[in-house]
Write a protein that holds these residues in place. Structure first.
Motif, PDB file in Angstrom:
ATOM      1  N   LEU A 129      78.666  41.919  73.971  1.00 53.93           N
ATOM      2  CA  LEU A 129      79.100  41.531  75.015  1.00 53.93           C
ATOM      3  C   LEU A 129      78.384  42.085  76.361  1.00 53.93           C
ATOM      4  N   LEU A 130      77.896  43.250  76.304  1.00 57.03           N
ATOM      5  CA  LEU A 130      77.301  43.694  77.509  1.00 57.03           C
ATOM      6  C   LEU A 130      75.928  43.098  77.573  1.00 57.03           C
ATOM      7  N   ASP A 131      75.317  42.755  76.517  1.00 60.34           N
ATOM      8  CA  ASP A 131      74.156  42.173  76.733  1.00 60.34           C
ATOM      9  C   ASP A 131      74.382  40.751  77.391  1.00 60.34           C
ATOM     10  N   GLU A 132      75.224  40.082  76.869  1.00 63.84           N
ATOM     11  CA  GLU A 132      75.480  38.755  77.504  1.00 63.84           C
ATOM     12  C   GLU A 132      75.924  38.890  79.060  1.00 63.84           C
ATOM     13  N   ALA A 133      76.676  40.048  79.302  1.00 58.08           N
ATOM     14  CA  ALA A 133      76.891  39.976  80.908  1.00 58.08           C
ATOM     15  C   ALA A 133      75.671  40.587  81.631  1.00 58.08           C
ATOM     16  N   ARG A 134      74.655  41.358  80.900  1.00 55.41           N
ATOM     17  CA  ARG A 134      73.610  41.514  81.695  1.00 55.41           C
ATOM     18  C   ARG A 134      72.734  40.320  81.880  1.00 55.41           C
ATOM     19  N   LYS A 135      72.527  39.402  80.823  1.00 58.88           N
ATOM     20  CA  LYS A 135      71.847  38.332  80.941  1.00 58.88           C
ATOM     21  C   LYS A 135      72.238  37.463  82.271  1.00 58.88           C
ATOM     22  N   GLN A 136      73.709  36.987  82.043  1.00 56.69           N
ATOM     23  CA  GLN A 136      74.521  36.441  83.325  1.00 56.69           C
ATOM     24  C   GLN A 136      74.121  36.901  84.585  1.00 56.69           C
ATOM     25  N   SER A 137      74.052  38.236  84.497  1.00 49.14           N
ATOM     26  CA  SER A 137      73.937  38.789  85.956  1.00 49.14           C
ATOM     27  C   SER A 137      72.409  38.812  86.463  1.00 49.14           C
ATOM     28  N   GLY A 138      71.556  38.473  85.741  1.00 49.85           N
ATOM     29  CA  GLY A 138      69.891  38.429  86.062  1.00 49.85           C
ATOM     30  C   GLY A 138      69.433  39.776  86.004  1.00 49.85           C
ATOM     31  N   GLU A 139      70.245  40.655  85.606  1.00 49.59           N
ATOM     32  CA  GLU A 139      69.485  42.016  85.589  1.00 49.59           C
ATOM     33  C   GLU A 139      68.541  42.180  84.386  1.00 49.59           C
ATOM     34  N   PRO A 140      67.371  42.723  84.609  1.00 47.28           N
ATOM     35  CA  PRO A 140      66.310  42.712  83.535  1.00 47.28           C
ATOM     36  C   PRO A 140      66.789  43.521  82.524  1.00 47.28           C
ATOM     37  N   GLN A 141      65.983  43.476  81.105  1.00 50.67           N
ATOM     38  CA  GLN A 141      66.659  44.200  80.144  1.00 50.67           C
ATOM     39  C   GLN A 141      65.663  45.582  80.142  1.00 50.67           C
ATOM     40  N   LEU A 142      66.382  46.687  79.927  1.00 50.73           N
ATOM     41  CA  LEU A 142      65.834  47.811  79.963  1.00 50.73           C
ATOM     42  C   LEU A 142      65.155  48.317  79.004  1.00 50.73           C
ATOM     43  N   THR A 143      64.187  49.116  78.884  1.00 52.43           N
ATOM     44  CA  THR A 143      63.384  49.373  77.389  1.00 52.43           C
ATOM     45  C   THR A 143      63.333  50.962  77.604  1.00 52.43           C
ATOM     46  N   GLY A 167      55.105  46.493  84.163  1.00 53.52           N
ATOM     47  CA  GLY A 167      56.181  45.286  84.302  1.00 53.52           C
ATOM     48  C   GLY A 167      57.368  45.660  83.832  1.00 53.52           C
ATOM     49  N   GLU A 168      57.482  46.773  82.836  1.00 49.06           N
ATOM     50  CA  GLU A 168      58.775  47.104  82.212  1.00 49.06           C
ATOM     51  C   GLU A 168      59.591  47.591  83.033  1.00 49.06           C
ATOM     52  N   ARG A 169      60.870  47.550  83.179  1.00 47.15           N
ATOM     53  CA  ARG A 169      61.893  48.534  83.537  1.00 47.15           C
ATOM     54  C   ARG A 169      62.565  49.333  82.402  1.00 47.15           C
ATOM     55  N   MET A 170      62.447  50.694  82.659  1.00 49.98           N
ATOM     56  CA  MET A 170      62.748  51.594  81.658  1.00 49.98           C
ATOM     57  C   MET A 170      63.849  52.671  82.186  1.00 49.98           C
ATOM     58  N   ARG A 171      64.630  52.949  81.092  1.00 51.85           N
ATOM     59  CA  ARG A 171      65.844  54.209  81.184  1.00 51.85           C
ATOM     60  C   ARG A 171      65.093  55.167  80.497  1.00 51.85           C
ATOM     61  N   LEU A 172      65.152  56.571  80.879  1.00 50.42           N
ATOM     62  CA  LEU A 172      64.805  57.736  80.233  1.00 50.42           C
ATOM     63  C   LEU A 172      65.874  58.927  80.539  1.00 50.42           C
TER      64      LEU A 172
END
Length: 104
Positions: free
Chosen positions: A10-24, A57-62
């Motif tokens: 559900l969170l992944d679907e909400a992220r996709k709808q918001s246009g926020e890029p996927q975090l690696t 080009g990646e967006r990351m969380r650490l």
């Protein structure tokens, strides 16, 4: 709401709808977050191929120790990464810096 979907789906679907890029990198509930030596969380964009982590080009969380955070700041000074958000971590809790909270 589909009762067969996990909270992560559900969170992944909400992220996709918001246009926020996927975090690696580390997931928000990664075990690293709960390590007693970890005191920082950063979200950053990888700007160059010479970055010590990630691919350009990646967006990351650490989740990082103090030493790891200093290395990230040095990498930002070399323009290899751009830190977008920072938070302090204490006992697994996230405390975003003022002006660094995630957008909603």
């Amino acid at each position: 709401m589909d009762k067969n979907k996990t909270i992560f789906q559900l969170l992944d679907e909400a992220r996709k709808q918001s246009g926020e890029p996927q975090l690696t990198g580390h997931d928000i509930m990664a075990l690293e977050r709960f390590d007693p030596d970890v005191s920082h969380m950063i979200v950053f964009d990888v700007l160059s191929h010479s970055s010590p982590v990630g691919n350009k080009g990646e967006r990351m969380r650490l989740f990082l120790t103090d030493a790891g955070y200093q290395k990230a700041l040095e990498s930002q000074n070399r323009e290899e990464v751009k830190i977008l958000r920072h938070a302090k971590i204490a006992s697994g809790h996230i405390f975003y810096d003022r002006g660094s909270e995630p957008t909603r």
